[in-house]
Write a protein that holds these residues in place. Sequence first.
Motif, PDB file in Angstrom:
ATOM      1  N   ALA A   1    -104.587  45.983  23.780  1.00  0.00           N
ATOM      2  CA  ALA A   1    -103.730  45.426  24.831  1.00  0.00           C
ATOM      3  C   ALA A   1    -102.705  44.478  24.233  1.00  0.00           C
ATOM      4  CB  ALA A   1    -104.576  44.709  25.879  1.00  0.00           C
ATOM      5  N   ARG A   2    -103.123  43.697  23.251  1.00  0.00           N
ATOM      6  CA  ARG A   2    -102.190  42.782  22.586  1.00  0.00           C
ATOM      7  C   ARG A   2    -101.101  43.567  21.859  1.00  0.00           C
ATOM      8  NH1 ARG A   2     -99.684  38.470  23.077  1.00  0.00           N
ATOM      9  NH2 ARG A   2    -101.631  37.484  23.766  1.00  0.00           N
ATOM     10  N   ARG A   3    -101.473  44.666  21.216  1.00  0.00           N
ATOM     11  CA  ARG A   3    -100.464  45.487  20.536  1.00  0.00           C
ATOM     12  C   ARG A   3     -99.458  46.051  21.532  1.00  0.00           C
ATOM     13  NH1 ARG A   3    -104.970  47.063  17.368  1.00  0.00           N
ATOM     14  NH2 ARG A   3    -105.332  48.881  18.714  1.00  0.00           N
ATOM     15  N   ASN A   4     -99.968  46.547  22.666  1.00  0.00           N
ATOM     16  CA  ASN A   4     -99.065  47.073  23.690  1.00  0.00           C
ATOM     17  C   ASN A   4     -98.131  45.981  24.208  1.00  0.00           C
ATOM     18  OD1 ASN A   4    -100.170  49.630  23.534  1.00  0.00           O
ATOM     19  ND2 ASN A   4    -101.583  49.322  25.241  1.00  0.00           N
ATOM     20  N   HIS A   5     -98.680  44.812  24.463  1.00  0.00           N
ATOM     21  CA  HIS A   5     -97.903  43.667  24.954  1.00  0.00           C
ATOM     22  C   HIS A   5     -96.786  43.325  23.971  1.00  0.00           C
ATOM     23  CE1 HIS A   5     -97.056  39.328  25.459  1.00  0.00           C
ATOM     24  NE2 HIS A   5     -97.332  39.525  26.736  1.00  0.00           N
ATOM     25  N   ASP A   6     -97.127  43.243  22.693  1.00  0.00           N
ATOM     26  CA  ASP A   6     -96.145  42.869  21.676  1.00  0.00           C
ATOM     27  C   ASP A   6     -95.081  43.951  21.500  1.00  0.00           C
ATOM     28  OD1 ASP A   6     -97.553  40.548  21.368  1.00  0.00           O
ATOM     29  OD2 ASP A   6     -98.537  41.137  19.488  1.00  0.00           O
ATOM     30  N   ARG A   7     -95.493  45.230  21.560  1.00  0.00           N
ATOM     31  CA  ARG A   7     -94.513  46.305  21.436  1.00  0.00           C
ATOM     32  C   ARG A   7     -93.551  46.306  22.622  1.00  0.00           C
ATOM     33  NH1 ARG A   7     -98.812  49.726  19.318  1.00  0.00           N
ATOM     34  NH2 ARG A   7     -99.108  50.589  21.413  1.00  0.00           N
ATOM     35  N   LEU A   8     -94.071  46.073  23.816  1.00  0.00           N
ATOM     36  CA  LEU A   8     -93.222  46.013  24.999  1.00  0.00           C
ATOM     37  C   LEU A   8     -92.207  44.880  24.897  1.00  0.00           C
ATOM     38  CD1 LEU A   8     -95.929  46.730  27.713  1.00  0.00           C
ATOM     39  CD2 LEU A   8     -93.855  48.092  27.346  1.00  0.00           C
ATOM     40  N   LEU A   9     -92.649  43.726  24.425  1.00  0.00           N
ATOM     41  CA  LEU A   9     -91.734  42.598  24.265  1.00  0.00           C
ATOM     42  C   LEU A   9     -90.649  42.913  23.238  1.00  0.00           C
ATOM     43  CD1 LEU A   9     -93.791  39.273  24.354  1.00  0.00           C
ATOM     44  CD2 LEU A   9     -92.029  40.057  25.936  1.00  0.00           C
ATOM     45  N   CYS A  10     -91.038  43.534  22.142  1.00  0.00           N
ATOM     46  CA  CYS A  10     -90.091  43.882  21.081  1.00  0.00           C
ATOM     47  C   CYS A  10     -89.032  44.848  21.614  1.00  0.00           C
ATOM     48  CB  CYS A  10     -90.837  44.477  19.897  1.00  0.00           C
ATOM     49  SG  CYS A  10     -89.767  44.922  18.517  1.00  0.00           S
ATOM     50  N   GLU A  11     -89.474  45.872  22.327  1.00  0.00           N
ATOM     51  CA  GLU A  11     -88.537  46.854  22.853  1.00  0.00           C
ATOM     52  C   GLU A  11     -87.683  46.268  23.971  1.00  0.00           C
ATOM     53  OE1 GLU A  11     -87.799  49.584  21.570  1.00  0.00           O
ATOM     54  OE2 GLU A  11     -89.433  49.732  20.123  1.00  0.00           O
ATOM     55  N   ALA A  12     -88.265  45.406  24.800  1.00  0.00           N
ATOM     56  CA  ALA A  12     -87.496  44.771  25.873  1.00  0.00           C
ATOM     57  C   ALA A  12     -86.423  43.866  25.298  1.00  0.00           C
ATOM     58  CB  ALA A  12     -88.435  43.971  26.782  1.00  0.00           C
TER      59      ALA A  12
END
Length: 206
Positions: A17-28
């Motif tokens: 979940a943390r990886r998904n959260h961080d990837r979403l922030l990076c792409e956003a």
Amino acid sequence: MAMSTAPTPARPMRADARRNHDRLLCEARASFAAQGTDASLEDIARRAGVGIGTLYRHFPNRQALMNAVFQEALTALLARSRELAQADQPCTALVEWLGAIVTHAGEYRGLARALMSASGDESSALTSCHVPLRQAGARLLARAQTSGSVRTDVSIDDLLQLTNAIALAAEQTPTDPALADRLLRLTLRGVKADPADGAPSGPAIG
């Protein structure tokens, strides 16, 4: 026996979940910088390698995602306000800090408009950005007013709205990179205390 009313601590995220959260922030962050804050959330989720449902589990709406993206810049702006609170020229410090907000807002098309809206909407997820900015600016403004260099009838809410309006105007005129600085200094000349009113003169604006 009385029941405890202490809030339950938030559970730490699982590693995935943390990886998904961080990837979403990076792409956003990349999408907002390239396309503005109205960039497609579906595209952000796709580039992060997750479904749109996963994005909404982490960020219930667009403003929540924007708020998360802007936390790093918010931290920098608040740190700068603390540094400027020790400056020898309070009026110059206030001008410099408002200029930093204009610069920050200009990094993401649509941010200035969103911050202007959040200032009057306590339910907005961006309120957690607006409130600390307002508090930091109020301290710098009060110091400038105490020094006699800024009129006492000036409010931080008006200054922040003007600052965001300037950022919005600059966003609409990308061919004139000096516009924001000119508008900011022109506007702030109007908040200077008038020596004829008996206040000591402050540092020049502009």
